[in-house]
Design a protein around this motif. Sequence first.
Motif, mmCIF file in Angstrom:
data_model
loop_
_atom_site.group_PDB
_atom_site.id
_atom_site.type_symbol
_atom_site.label_atom_id
_atom_site.label_comp_id
_atom_site.label_asym_id
_atom_site.label_seq_id
_atom_site.Cartn_x
_atom_site.Cartn_y
_atom_site.Cartn_z
ATOM 1 N N ILE A 68 0.853 -1.187 0.000
ATOM 2 C CA ILE A 68 0.000 0.000 0.000
ATOM 3 C C ILE A 68 0.885 1.232 0.000
ATOM 4 N N THR A 69 0.667 2.109 -0.965
ATOM 5 C CA THR A 69 1.460 3.325 -1.074
ATOM 6 C C THR A 69 0.558 4.557 -1.094
ATOM 7 N N SER A 70 1.172 5.692 -0.862
ATOM 8 C CA SER A 70 0.499 6.988 -0.924
ATOM 9 C C SER A 70 0.877 7.657 -2.229
ATOM 10 N N SER A 71 -0.030 8.406 -2.777
ATOM 11 C CA SER A 71 0.268 9.113 -4.023
ATOM 12 C C SER A 71 1.299 10.212 -3.816
ATOM 13 N N SER A 72 1.492 10.658 -2.569
ATOM 14 C CA SER A 72 2.426 11.764 -2.339
ATOM 15 C C SER A 72 3.615 11.410 -1.444
#
Length: 100
Positions: free
Chosen positions: A2-6
Amino acid sequence: MITSSSDGFLLGVNIIEKGTSNGVQSDFDVNYTIKTESGKYLQFSFVGMQSKTLTIHSSIMNITMLDDLNALDEVVLTGYYGSTNNSSVSKLLRGQAAGV
């Protein structure tokens, strides 16, 4: 994963099978394992990010979560203020406590 767009990787994302109490959190390596069936829905949530609901379509699902700019418009800090008995502290510092 799971990653963040920023900001990159997100640790501690809540992952819940929709409509149940079956859930886990992403671990230190940003991975998660949950026992469920194909075709069910997983809900992903994390503070400051937009929640996401996805249909389970494979055994490995990598997702990217988007910032929720409206979610953090206010921060509340709670603190505690207390007092100490200054005379006993000052005695300890001067070596005047009992037994010294």
